[in-house]
Design an enzyme around this catalytic site. Structure first.
Site, mmCIF file in Angstrom:
data_model
loop_
_atom_site.group_PDB
_atom_site.id
_atom_site.type_symbol
_atom_site.label_atom_id
_atom_site.label_comp_id
_atom_site.label_asym_id
_atom_site.label_seq_id
_atom_site.Cartn_x
_atom_site.Cartn_y
_atom_site.Cartn_z
ATOM 1 N N ASP A 67 31.468 38.212 43.821
ATOM 2 C CA ASP A 67 32.249 37.441 44.792
ATOM 3 C C ASP A 67 31.591 36.061 44.894
ATOM 4 O O ASP A 67 30.536 35.917 45.514
ATOM 5 C CB ASP A 67 32.229 38.135 46.175
ATOM 6 C CG ASP A 67 33.057 39.426 46.212
ATOM 7 O OD1 ASP A 67 33.449 39.847 47.313
ATOM 8 O OD2 ASP A 67 33.308 40.017 45.146
ATOM 9 N N LYS A 85 39.907 35.553 47.341
ATOM 10 C CA LYS A 85 39.392 36.165 48.577
ATOM 11 C C LYS A 85 39.381 35.118 49.677
ATOM 12 O O LYS A 85 39.111 33.933 49.417
ATOM 13 C CB LYS A 85 37.973 36.678 48.292
ATOM 14 C CG LYS A 85 37.228 37.289 49.469
ATOM 15 C CD LYS A 85 35.916 37.911 48.990
ATOM 16 C CE LYS A 85 34.993 38.212 50.163
ATOM 17 N NZ LYS A 85 33.669 38.715 49.747
ATOM 18 N N LYS A 131 41.810 39.732 48.371
ATOM 19 C CA LYS A 131 40.890 40.386 49.307
ATOM 20 C C LYS A 131 40.731 39.553 50.573
ATOM 21 O O LYS A 131 40.153 38.461 50.523
ATOM 22 C CB LYS A 131 39.517 40.574 48.640
ATOM 23 C CG LYS A 131 38.439 41.153 49.565
ATOM 24 C CD LYS A 131 37.156 41.435 48.786
ATOM 25 C CE LYS A 131 36.001 41.809 49.714
ATOM 26 N NZ LYS A 131 34.735 42.063 48.978
#
Lengths: 308, 287, 491
Positions: A145, A208, A244
């Protein structure tokens, strides 16, 4: 890969073509998702799906091997008193904790996600960020991430932001890449849309919302805009991108609203942990309590669910 | 026959930020009825209480101004509902402070109806006082009213309840928040009114009510640099001059209401307009 | 799974279980009389008719069929109340009565919502979240005007007119009753109102609220019936003011019927609004605006955005997104909280819509409908769009009053304006663009009484509503909505 090599191989998309976003319209659409009433079997199905989509997360300066090991225990044993539960999608930790997680999760089918690239601020050199990424991958992370350089983005240096994502993707090797936009710092939904388009063209596997370290973190509004960007990208290129939302989703009720929004924007293909995740820590227990309530008819107490 | 029951006397506190603290100074002054009996110990509010109240009012102002006109109207109507339900308490207090029963009942009737009057203006004054201006160029030009911000109010001394409400209601109907100094000679109803506000979904900080001495506090009500407008209802030329001079440092809007007949004409939308600014916006009309 | 031709899959997969609104707390009598002079009374000829749930075709109740004699009685009661109580009352006390109506409606909101959905077919989510709150808000807004009329008309003294005769339609039954009754009462008039024959119940429940609020007898009278009852009200010699919402055809008949009398009148009639989308619009929100404009409330909306004018360069994208969005619209049981689109109000209306679908296809239009399932019993129409139609097509010109959208393209803004204005109607319109100057250019030149920019179908008690041209005359709502219910004299 050097920056020069990156520049040669990829094309920055034309961001002036990205559609405008009307905030009031987005708020109204979100409000409508929140009126959906999900009951009975469809609620149980949703709750189990949510569990399977959780990236169980600990990202604190005070994390230790003890803490991470216990988190992994929770990931494996969500609530043994209730058989037939799915396991969470992943555990999410800092790069220096990846090896601890790997050992604790050995033999289990749970992904190991690591933040990287000078998370959460991203305020460092490309070299440091790439080293950070490679270190996490080498230690065993199957998912990375990363954070985008928000300052560069807000200053209009889209080229820099784009190239950085391309380079990090290359450094990931086989690990899949989630690109964190940090929507709370972008300020407007127009910028969220632009950043989404940029990230997807640069090679993101997932986009995300947030690091969870500032307010606001994930909101339904920014999530909707990102889902719509994913939909347009899919129509144009045929490539699916995952999504996400992270931070601030701690109740089942809210998570179900997100699932409704996902379902009615992207449809069935995205309704799996392969394409959608919740970045959360306390959400799991609330979902477990709701599942118990659904099966027993009785409202539950947090005392009966382990807090690791 | 049972022994006489001992009544529980009320402590009269002040109202700041949705809470009921005592004055930070710890001082008090006794309130006497017409026969010289002490009926209550009132807080002798200090400049620090005022300072704190302005912080609370400023904090609450953007949220209150951004609430829809409809919501503000509903809340003002709710205040009327709550006051109607507690009439007896106020009628008693007015009598304790020297009113006849009949005058007290009339004051309650007028007070409740006045709240309803201003509740009905929240979503209308903009229609009456705004304008679309036909400028001599290809522009859409419109002028709207906007709340001035935080209003400090020196409530009329001779009207314990009606005069107080007649100043608070139009100010908050228009999206302002306020800090009010109750009547010095008849302060009880102001404190009880704070209880009514508290039961009416009025967000904390929108109305703040202090009790205390005019002579001590007027200076701060008039001079505070983070107050946008000051309303005063008593006093002759000397007070007027003092307030104007102190207010001038931040060009505070000064509103004089010394000649109002609170029983008669204190119901009109100009009392709302007194605490409004006018904002004019231009935008091109073209393809 | 994702298909190779880049389409999204909404069918199958996670399905929402039924989420029915509970109905055990509501009260519908088996039979209702006429609400005249403060009481429910029997119709003089003893005739009643059924009111039916269009989703199930089951009877809900029987309501009275008011005859000429009943209408006479109601108007007499209204006149007497005007003369002796309401017309003499202090304005602020009138206001307080109207506030009571608003507050009681809020207390009984859920019961009203459920009955509205049962009687008319609209989804409970709409009646709960939109119709009932707006109706209560309308009473609340106008209650406040009762004692403030001197500020609404500079230089003039506003006086009440007398008795208002009001006839309302079936698409927003309670809301239309509020739009009519609230300003009439605020301005000091008394009322005789007839709800539509397919949706009488919430008006009758409102009568109960009016009685509970203690309004003097005769101030508001609710008489149920069909066309003949409506005509009797409109043509009654002792009615001073006529207010009608319904079709342009009936509006014409009313205007002719009262010609030569001194009756004041307002008419809120049909529409065929153009919803205009420019290439620089916030496209996803514009698509939602299209959906809000034509599919919600089953398209039974006079100001529906029933014509889409989309700039040619984005037409394919907009239509593709619209089709995707249509697939996620849930058509079904109005009492299910997840239903987006409820039942068509009556079998008659469904036939009318279906005839237009045939006409559209015969004219050479391409018809596309969403693929959702619809229940077996009841009256249903899937969301429908027509492409390949033009200004000369009947489905583009005529009001269908169903969830049917006609789509045309345009190249330049002046072409869009020409097409938008090229209609005898003029109720509403929509403009979608991110460019401010263009918004004002379009709104300045669209010949419609309500223009929505970057939004659609938004209503508020403070916002005047009404049409140009054959969409009617007069405005309801806001400061301007007071005009209809007063006569202005010199100071």
């Amino acid at each position: 890969m050097t920056l020069a090599a990156v520049k040669k191989s990829s094309r920055l998309p034309d961001l002036s073509n990205v559609p405008a976003v009307d905030e009031v319209g987005v708020n109204e659409r979100v409000a409508r998702f929140q009126t959906r009433s999900i009951k009975a079997a469809s609620k149980v199905e949703a709750l189990k799906l949510i569990l399977s989509m959780i990236d169980l997360t600990t990202l604190e300066g005070q994390d230790t091997p003890g803490k991470v090991t216990q988190l992994c225990q929770k990931a494996i044993h969500l609530h043994d008193a209730m058989p037939g539960l799915p396991h969470v999608a992943a555990v999410c930790v800092y790069p220096t904790m990846v090896s601890v997680a790997k050992e604790a999760l050995a033999g289990h089918d749970i992904n190991i996600a690591s933040v990287a690239t000078a998370f959460p601020s991203g305020m460092s050199t490309l070299k440091v960020k790439l080293d950070d990424t490679r270190m996490a991958v080498k230690a065993g992370a199957t998912e990375i991430d990363m954070v985008i350089s928000r300052g560069k983005f807000l200053a209009g240096d889209y080229r820099y932001v784009f190239d950085e994502i391309v380079a990090v993707k290359e450094a990931c090797g086989d690990a899949h890449l989630k690109v964190i936009l940090e929507t709370g710092e972008l300020g407007t939904l127009d910028r969220v849309r632009k950043a989404s388009v940029l990230a997807m063209h640069a090679g993101a596997d997932f986009i995300k919302t947030s690091t969870g370290k500032i307010q606001p973190a994930a909101t339904m509004q920014v999530t909707l805009v990102m889902l719509q960007a994913i939909r347009d990208f899919y129509r144009d290129t045929g490539k699916m991108i995952g999504m996400k939302p992270a931070g601030g989703i701690s109740t089942s009720k809210l998570a179900i609203h997100y699932l409704v929004m996902l379902h009615e924007t992207l449809g069935n293909a995205w309704m799996t942990p392969q394409w959608f995740r919740f970045g959360a820590s306390s959400l799991a227990n609330d979902v477990l309590m709701q599942l118990m309530k659904q099966s027993t008819g009785v409202y539950q107490s947090p005392d009966y669910f382990s807090k690791d | 026959m049972s022994a006489k029951r001992i009544a529980v006397a009320k402590t009269y506190k002040i109202y700041i930020g949705g809470k009921f603290p005592r004055t930070e100074s710890g001082r008090y002054f006794p309130l006497e009825d017409s026969k010289g009996n002490v009926i209550a110990n009132m807080c002798r509010g200090s400049r620090k209480d005022f300072r704190n109240a302005v912080v609370a009012a400023r904090g609450a102002q953007p949220g209150w101004a951004n609430a829809s006109a409809y919501l503000r109207g509903q809340i003002l109507y709710r205040i009327a509902e709550m006051l109607e339900g507690r009439r007896e308490q106020f009628v008693t207090e007015l009598q304790q402070q020297g009113s006849t029963l009949r005058a007290a009942e009339k004051e309650l009737d007028l007070s409740i109806d006045r709240l309803i009057y201003y509740a009905g203006w929240t979503d209308k004054y903009q229609q009456v006082f705004s304008a679309v201006n036909p400028v001599n160029s290809s522009h859409f030009n419109f002028s709207v009213l906007e709340a001035t911000g935080v209003v400090s109010i020196l409530a009329p001394d001779d009207s314990s309840l009606l005069g107080l409400i007649s100043n608070i209601a139009p100010a908050i109907a228009g999206g302002n928040t306020c800090v009010v100094l109750a009547s010095e000679s008849k302060p009880m109803c102001a404190v009880s009114f704070a209880e009514v506000l508290h039961a009416s979904d009025v967000p904390g900080g929108v109305v703040n009510i202090l009790t205390g001495f005019r002579a001590e506090l007027t200076e701060f009500f008039a001079s505070h640099m983070d107050v946008n407008a000051v309303i005063y209802c008593d006093g002759g030329k000397a007070i007027a001059r003092k307030v104007q001079i102190l207010a001038a440092d931040n060009i505070k809007r000064v509103i004089e209401r010394t000649r109002m007949d609170w029983l008669g004409d204190a119901e009109n939308p100009y009392l709302i307009r007194d605490t409004q600014e006018v904002k004019t916006t231009w935008h091109p009309i073209g393809s | 799974m994702a298909t190779p031709d880049n389409k999204l899959a909404f069918d199958g997969g996670w399905a929402y279980e039924p989420a029915p609104e509970s109905t055990d707390h509501i009260n519908i009598k088996s039979r209702y009389g006429l609400f005249i002079n403060g009481d429910f009374v029997k119709p003089e000829k003893g005739k009643y008719f059924d009111t039916v749930n269009p989703a199930t075709e089951e009877k809900l109740s029987r309501v009275a069929d008011a005859s000429q004699g009943d209408v006479d009685k109601a108007v007499r009661a209204a006149r007497e109340a005007y003369r002796t109580t309401w017309g003499r009352m202090k304005a602020k006390e009138r206001g307080k009565y109207i506030y009571r109506i608003a507050r009681i409606m809020q207390e009984r909101a859920r019961e009203f919502s459920v009955i509205e959905s049962l009687d008319g077919g609209k989804p409970i989510r709409e009646s709960r979240d939109v119709d009932v709150p707006l109706a209560a808000a309308h009473f609340f807004y106008y209650a406040g005007w009762a004692d403030k009329l001197e500020y609404a008309f500079p230089g003039r003294v506003a006086k009440s007119l007398g008795v208002a005769g009001q006839v309302i339609p079936w698409n927003f039954p309670l809301l239309m009753a509020a739009w009519k009754i609230a300003p009439a009462l605020a301005c000091g008039n008394t009322v005789v109102l007839k709800p539509a024959e397919t949706t009488p119940l919430t008006a009758l429940k409102l009568a109960e609220v009016i009685a509970d609020a203690g309004l003097p007898p005769g101030v508001v009278n609710i008489v149920t019936g069909a066309g003949a009852t409506g005509a009797a009200i409109v043509e009654h010699p002792d009615v001073d003011k006529v207010a009608f919402t319904g079709s342009t055809n009936v509006g014409r008949m009313i205007q002719k019927a009262i010609a030569g009398t001194r009756k004041k009148y307002t008419l809120e009639l049909g529409g065929k609004a153009a919803n205009i989308i420019f290439a620089d619009a916030a496209i996803d929100q514009a698509v939602e605006g299209i959906v809000n404009g034509i599919f919600f409330n089953q398209g039974h909306v006079c100001c529906a955005g029933s014509r889409l004018l989309v700039q040619e360069s984005v037409a394919d994208e907009v239509i593709a997104k619209l089709k995707d969005r249509m697939e996620t619209l849930i058509v079904g049981d109005p009492l299910d909280k997840n239903t987006d689109i409820g039942a068509i109000n009556s079998s008659m209306q469904l036939e009318k819509i279906q005839s237009y679908l045939k006409i559209g296809k015969n004219e050479g239009g391409d018809m596309h409908q969403s693929s959702c399932r619809v229940p077996k019993k009841g009256y249903w129409c899937r969301p429908t769009i027509f492409t390949g139609v033009s200004q000369s097509s009947r489905v583009v010109q005529e009001e269908i009053f169903g969830p049917v959208l006609a789509i045309q393209t345009f190249r330049r803004y002046d072409e869009a304006l020409t097409k938008a204005n090229n209609t005898p109607y003029g109720l509403s319109g929509g403009v979608w663009t991110d460019k401010g100057a263009k918004i004002f250019k379009m709104t300045q030149n669209m010949r419609a009484g309500v223009v929505w920019a970057n939004t659609f179908n938004k209503f508020d008690p403070t916002s005047p509503f009404g049409g140009y041209k054959e969409s009617g005359v007069g405005r309801e709502g806001g400061l301007h909505g007071l005009d209809a219910y007063v006569k202005l004299g010199a100071k």
